[in-house]
Design a protein around this motif. Structure first.
Motif, PDB file in Angstrom:
ATOM      1  N   ALA A 502     -11.115  -1.241   1.605  1.00  0.00           N
ATOM      2  CA  ALA A 502      -9.888  -1.815   1.049  1.00  0.00           C
ATOM      3  C   ALA A 502     -10.210  -2.787  -0.068  1.00  0.00           C
ATOM      4  O   ALA A 502      -9.440  -2.934  -1.034  1.00  0.00           O
ATOM      5  CB  ALA A 502      -9.092  -2.509   2.145  1.00  0.00           C
ATOM      6  N   ASP A 503     -11.360  -3.464   0.046  1.00  0.00           N
ATOM      7  CA  ASP A 503     -11.870  -4.328  -1.020  1.00  0.00           C
ATOM      8  C   ASP A 503     -10.835  -5.331  -1.516  1.00  0.00           C
ATOM      9  O   ASP A 503     -10.583  -5.458  -2.720  1.00  0.00           O
ATOM     10  CB  ASP A 503     -12.374  -3.472  -2.189  1.00  0.00           C
ATOM     11  CG  ASP A 503     -13.270  -4.274  -3.126  1.00  0.00           C
ATOM     12  OD1 ASP A 503     -13.856  -5.270  -2.661  1.00  0.00           O
ATOM     13  OD2 ASP A 503     -13.372  -3.897  -4.313  1.00  0.00           O
ATOM     14  N   VAL A 504     -10.185  -6.004  -0.570  1.00  0.00           N
ATOM     15  CA  VAL A 504      -9.204  -7.026  -0.916  1.00  0.00           C
ATOM     16  C   VAL A 504      -9.414  -8.211   0.020  1.00  0.00           C
ATOM     17  O   VAL A 504      -9.823  -8.045   1.178  1.00  0.00           O
ATOM     18  CB  VAL A 504      -7.765  -6.473  -0.769  1.00  0.00           C
ATOM     19  CG1 VAL A 504      -7.460  -6.068   0.657  1.00  0.00           C
ATOM     20  CG2 VAL A 504      -6.744  -7.471  -1.273  1.00  0.00           C
ATOM     21  N   ASN A 505      -9.179  -9.397  -0.496  1.00  0.00           N
ATOM     22  CA  ASN A 505      -9.378 -10.585   0.324  1.00  0.00           C
ATOM     23  C   ASN A 505      -8.517 -10.520   1.592  1.00  0.00           C
ATOM     24  O   ASN A 505      -7.323 -10.239   1.535  1.00  0.00           O
ATOM     25  CB  ASN A 505      -9.016 -11.842  -0.462  1.00  0.00           C
ATOM     26  CG  ASN A 505     -10.041 -12.154  -1.538  1.00  0.00           C
ATOM     27  OD1 ASN A 505     -11.190 -11.728  -1.427  1.00  0.00           O
ATOM     28  ND2 ASN A 505      -9.638 -12.889  -2.564  1.00  0.00           N
ATOM     29  N   GLY A 506      -9.144 -10.783   2.690  1.00  0.00           N
ATOM     30  CA  GLY A 506      -8.414 -10.824   3.951  1.00  0.00           C
ATOM     31  C   GLY A 506      -8.525  -9.577   4.786  1.00  0.00           C
ATOM     32  O   GLY A 506      -8.248  -9.604   5.991  1.00  0.00           O
ATOM     33  N   ALA A 507      -8.933  -8.456   4.187  1.00  0.00           N
ATOM     34  CA  ALA A 507      -8.995  -7.206   4.948  1.00  0.00           C
ATOM     35  C   ALA A 507     -10.075  -7.280   6.032  1.00  0.00           C
ATOM     36  O   ALA A 507      -9.834  -6.935   7.194  1.00  0.00           O
ATOM     37  CB  ALA A 507      -9.242  -6.023   4.017  1.00  0.00           C
ATOM     38  N   LEU A 508     -11.268  -7.714   5.650  1.00  0.00           N
ATOM     39  CA  LEU A 508     -12.354  -7.786   6.625  1.00  0.00           C
ATOM     40  C   LEU A 508     -12.113  -8.858   7.690  1.00  0.00           C
ATOM     41  O   LEU A 508     -12.379  -8.606   8.874  1.00  0.00           O
ATOM     42  CB  LEU A 508     -13.687  -8.001   5.919  1.00  0.00           C
ATOM     43  CG  LEU A 508     -14.278  -6.731   5.292  1.00  0.00           C
ATOM     44  CD1 LEU A 508     -15.416  -7.048   4.347  1.00  0.00           C
ATOM     45  CD2 LEU A 508     -14.763  -5.767   6.388  1.00  0.00           C
ATOM     46  N   PRO A 509     -11.615 -10.063   7.327  1.00  0.00           N
ATOM     47  CA  PRO A 509     -11.265 -11.012   8.393  1.00  0.00           C
ATOM     48  C   PRO A 509     -10.213 -10.468   9.355  1.00  0.00           C
ATOM     49  O   PRO A 509     -10.281 -10.699  10.569  1.00  0.00           O
ATOM     50  CB  PRO A 509     -10.747 -12.229   7.631  1.00  0.00           C
ATOM     51  CG  PRO A 509     -11.435 -12.165   6.314  1.00  0.00           C
ATOM     52  CD  PRO A 509     -11.533 -10.703   6.004  1.00  0.00           C
ATOM     53  N   ALA A 510      -9.225  -9.728   8.819  1.00  0.00           N
ATOM     54  CA  ALA A 510      -8.218  -9.125   9.690  1.00  0.00           C
ATOM     55  C   ALA A 510      -8.852  -8.083  10.605  1.00  0.00           C
ATOM     56  O   ALA A 510      -8.524  -7.990  11.795  1.00  0.00           O
ATOM     57  CB  ALA A 510      -7.115  -8.483   8.850  1.00  0.00           C
TER      58      ALA A 510
END
Length: 607
Positions: A502-510
């Motif tokens: 997804a390469d967008v801020n917040g995707a990996l923390p979610a």
């Protein structure tokens, strides 16, 4: 409150009554068997009750082990027997039968000897009538009912010659532990445990203190400063000291409980994974995004644990359970240095947390995670390969209970149940291969496609079908214990890959939050099975979709939504799953504790 019925004639100079009161017993005297029965009938049904011979000579800790351990419905040492409410009726019957035995008529004339025989014969009668009576290993501890003054004097000398407090401290330490824990923590943490016991602190309180310490450490790591990293490493080590202390306190004071075992196991995972998140946040403050590494470390460690859980559940009650590989392992354990090398190779919690703490203080979060991932990968390869070899060379017949446990660990949802009707007739012992094939298709479809593609959805559909086929038969094959960890790796890995793409801020923390919530559910399932309480209710598994349902949902929302909207949807899923599983889990464990569920004490896994 507990009651001890002291049978027979009091012995001048005996400190028995004082020792029993110090152990929390209300002491009642019963000179003969008839009065012992009357005293037993007068004790409230909800109390623990013990029969102790008035002539007992021994260490206080021997009495503690024999009379106060909450894990056993009935337990005994020479001259004393104790039961919890669950075995109270059996004790009443055993005492009645014993009192009516052929030697009961001699009780009044030989009270000094038959009083001791009474407690021991009651314990024997309990065993004969089907009650499982625990006999603790006393080792050097003394527990006896001397028959004459000379024997009494010799027993007292034997008591004086052995320091039961030193034994109590030594046995408070886990029998099988890692090198770091054994030589760097336990030599002093046992004294902290004794300090806590003398001040009335409980293992659950120490467990909670360990959790808060680790959370503070995670907060320090999240600052992203060198000082914060150093303090975080030190606090993580102190949290581990407390983590060792709570178990040692439980063993030292015999304060075991179902709730305590759950808290200890659950908080261990919460501490470690919260610390991963803290490191990732700290790295982000310094401009380095390591959330993928943090999530990868959590996925790898969780899958390692599932391998341990599944293998043990599949084999712990298997019949004809022999293996040349296991025999070789036992032989290696007879050589001193190989024991420690093999325990360190698996990177158990002590070595792992020490490694994380030192690397946090001296290096960067990225280096910490890379080294951790390499170490855990090597450890996982070693342990899994060894268990595969054991399984292939083992002559064992798996039980229905083991198959049921593996099915519950698989966490199959309603979609799998529906598809199983279409895939019946799968050849026996092919479950691991089928599960691995579906997982491979899913992971490749996700890894080789761009974000927003429908290929992962197709892969998830294939995965749902193959996972249903894998569990369509009872999991009794030699390698069927691999099915649950394959499912975990497929689900967690898919979430990680899609969030990374997804390469967008917040995707990996979610994604980290969603995997953490689902992993909690899987750990909770393990702890319920281990505690003998059964898996979570079926409605819960249905409510959160099962592993195949969640995987399909994640791939579908990634195909339908933009990367930003996907992050929001993933966060909503994480919160929803966390709320459902946490609320039900907490409700269940608290209720079980209040109901007086049998106490357990899990020594934990090496990893």
């Amino acid at each position: 409150m507990s009651t001890a019925i002291v049978t027979g004639q009091p012995v001048p100079g005996s400190s028995l009554e004082g020792e029993l009161r110090a152990l929390g017993f209300d002491v009642r005297l019963a000179p003969d068997a008839a009065q012992a029965g009357a005293a037993l009938a007068a004790v409230p049904a909800g109390q623990r009750v013990a029969l102790v011979d008035a002539g007992f000579v021994g260490h206080t800790h021997a009495l503690r082990l024999g009379l106060t351990d909450p894990r056993f419905a009935a337990s005994a040492v020479p001259g004393a027997v104790s039961v919890q409410p669950a075995a109270r009726e059996a004790l009443t019957g055993a005492l009645r039968d014993t009192a009516q035995g052929p030697s009961a008529t001699d009780f009044g004339t030989r009270a000094d000897t038959l009083a001791g025989v009474l407690a021991d014969r009651v314990a024997e009668r309990l065993t004969a009538t089907g009650t499982d009576v625990h006999h603790p290993e006393l080792g050097e501890l003394v527990a006896a009912v001397p028959a004459d003054p000379q024997a009494r004097n010799e027993a007292r000398q034997a008591v004086a010659a052995v320091d039961d407090e030193a034994i109590r401290l030594r046995t408070a330490v886990k029998a099988r532990d890692g090198f770091f824990t054994t030589y760097c923590i336990s030599p002093y943490s046992r004294y902290i445990a004794r300090w806590c016991a003398r001040r009335g602190l409980t293992p659950n309180q120490v467990t909670t203190a360990s959790l808060f310490t680790a959370l503070i450490a995670a907060g320090c790591a999240a600052t992203g400063t060198r000082v914060g990293f150093v303090v975080a490493g030190l606090l993580l080590l102190f949290s581990f000291v407390l983590d060792c202390t709570d178990g040692q306190l439980a063993r030292y004071s015999l304060q075991y409980s179902t709730l305590g075992a759950w808290l200890d196991a659950t908080f261990d995972r919460a501490k470690e994974y919260a610390y991963y998140a803290g490191l990732a946040l700290g790295a982000a403050r310094g401009g380095d995004d390591v959330w993928a590494l943090a999530l990868g470390a959590m996925v790898l460690q969780t899958c390692r644990h599932v391998v341990d859980f599944s293998f043990n559940e599949a084999n712990h009650d298997a019949t004809a359970n022999t293996s040349p590989t296991a025999a070789l392992s036992d032989k290696l354990d007879s050589v001193g240095w190989t024991v420690w090398v093999r325990r360190m190779i698996v990177l158990p919690i002590g070595e792992r947390w020490a490694l994380i703490a030192v690397l946090t203080a001296l290096t960067t979060p990225r280096i910490t995670f890379i080294v951790l991932l390499i170490g855990c990968a090597l450890a996982a390869t070693y342990t899994t390969a060894g268990r595969v070899l054991r399984s292939l060379t083992r002559r064992a017949t798996r039980t229905d209970r083991a198959a049921q446990a593996l099915a519950e660990l698989s966490d199959s949802g309603p979609l799998s149940e529906l598809l199983q009707r279409a895939v019946r007739g799968v050849p026996r012992h092919t479950a691991p291969a089928i599960a691995a094939l579906g997982a491979l298709v899913l992971v490749l479809a996700t890894a080789l496609s761009d974000y927003g593609s429908w290929w992962p959805v197709l892969g998830a559909a294939v995965y749902a079908l193959t996972s249903a086929a894998a569990v369509s038969r009872p999991l009794k094959g030699p390698l069927d214990w691999l099915v649950p960890p394959v499912f975990r790796a497929a689900e967690y890995g898919t979430i990680l890959l899609i969030a990374a793409k997804a390469d967008v801020n917040g995707a990996l923390p979610a994604a980290f939050g969603l995997v953490a919530a689902v992993a909690y559910h899987h750990y909770d399932t393990v702890y319920r099975i281990r505690g003998g309480t059964g898996a979570p209710p079926h409605w819960l598994v249905r409510a959160i979709g099962g592993h195949e349902g969640r995987t399909l949902v994640v791939t579908v929302i990634a195909a339908l939504l933009t990367d930003t909207d996907f992050t929001v949807a993933l966060t909503v899923c994480a919160v929803a799953v966390a709320l459902v599983v946490l609320v039900e889990s907490i409700r269940y464990w608290v209720t079980a504790h209040k109901r007086g569920a049998p106490a357990v004490h899990d020594e934990g896994e090496p990893a």
